[in-house]
Scaffold this active site. Structure first.
Site: not given
Length: 343
Positions: A76, A207, A222, A249, A259
């Protein structure tokens, strides 16, 4: 080099005393920093970005996804919305999923109006296996089993690891790792039963490979997603399924930056690390995603592709921050080095 390294960690904490201490540590004379830390840490206009302008719009030929169904979680907003728009423009019938149905419906209507191809909105909380099963049932009902599955739903926030509660850890890992697993396993089993192949793509981060402090739940989850994709690429190729990963990236999307950089403190520092001198765009990720999920990439599976403007290699090289040293400072360093010969 030392001063620039500190700037990278915290561009607001460097002072004359810390520079002096680092100069001593690296065997450099204080004269090397005579112009002050500002000269080494000061951000520029990044003129090199002019050499690397983003190319927007689909790069694949029109109709590349005609008669294909694409299922995109987190579709979305942000990267998910960008990928859905690109696939739809290339002919795909897209089904976008997330928890917020009102946002999904608005995005679906917007993309449909732009491309002329139907986009469906399906509510799904990837943390809940029952919700995933219901969303997949709705997907099959409105469009059929997918040819493309993009696991893009994510959650993240910055925090000292010692401040993390079990709930905070579970919140991120449930979305990123478990959510990706639930979607992949539910769809994978149905695809195997139907003897239908598909291209799976997961969106992680650079990362996931290196690890990173202050986002430990996300980094761990991840990394798990990447391992899962590589494992299934080996196991489920026999069923006609491909699995690939994109590690983006820094790309400025509202959800991520609200956030991870709520005060806007680190965007300037991030740009200093990127050799191409700019952030990425959702359209660039969307084009790579479209290629990896297309028939042009049928021999690509188990791949983890980094797309970050060079940030990872820039941070990885021990001496890369020497690019901030001026010609005069190089002359001073060279003179110092010459004096050490034979010692």
């Amino acid at each position: 080099m030392a001063a620039a390294y500190l700037c990278r960690l915290n561009p607001f904490s460097l002072n004359t005393n810390s520079v002096s201490a680092l100069a001593f540590r690296y065997g450099m004379h204080r004269k090397f920093f005579s112009s002050g830390t500002k000269a080494l840490c000061q951000s520029s206009a990044h003129p090199q970005a002019a050499f690397f302008p983003p190319a927007e719009g689909p790069m694949l030929p029109p109709g590349s996804f005609k008669n294909k169904v694409a299922f995109i979680t987190g579709g979305g907003t942000g990267l998910g919305k960008g990928m859905a728009a690109t696939l739809s423009a290339l002919g795909a019938e897209c089904v976008i999923a997330s928890r917020k149905l009102d946002v999904l419906k608005q995005t679906a209507e917007e993309i449909t109006k732009q491309t002329g191809n139907k986009v469906h909105a399906v509510q799904c909380d990837v943390r809940d296996p029952v919700s995933v099963q219901a969303a997949v049932a709705e997907l099959v009902k409105v469009a059929g089993l997918p040819d493309v599955v993009i696991n893009n739903a994510a959650g993240n926030f910055i925090s000292p690891s010692e401040g993390l509660s079990p709930n905070a850890w579970r919140t991120i890992t449930d979305i990123v790792l478990n959510g990706t697993a639930y979607v992949t396993l539910e769809l994978g089993k149905q695809l195997i039963k139907a003897e239908k192949g598909a291209a799976f793509l997961a969106i992680t981060t650079i990362y996931a490979e290196s690890g990173s402090g202050f986002v430990v739940p996300s980094a761990s989850a991840k990394a798990g997603v990447e391992t899962m994709c590589k494992s299934l690429a080996a196991e489920w190729g026999r069923y006609g399924m491909r699995f690939n990963v994109i590690q983006p990236g820094p790309i400025k999307t509202k959800g991520a930056f609200s956030r991870l950089d709520p005060a806007g403190m680190f965007e300037k520092a991030v740009l200093e690390k990127i050799p191409t001198g700019r952030l990425g765009t959702p359209g660039e990720i969307a084009n790579l995603a479209a290629y990896l999920c297309s028939d042009y990439a049928t021999w690509v599976t188990g791949a983890v592709i980094r797309m970050d403007g060079g940030e990872y290699v820039s941070m990885a090289g021990e001496f890369n921050d020497l690019k901030k040293v001026t010609k005069d400072q190089w002359a001073t360093l060279e003179a110092m080095i010459r004096k050490t010969r034979g010692s």
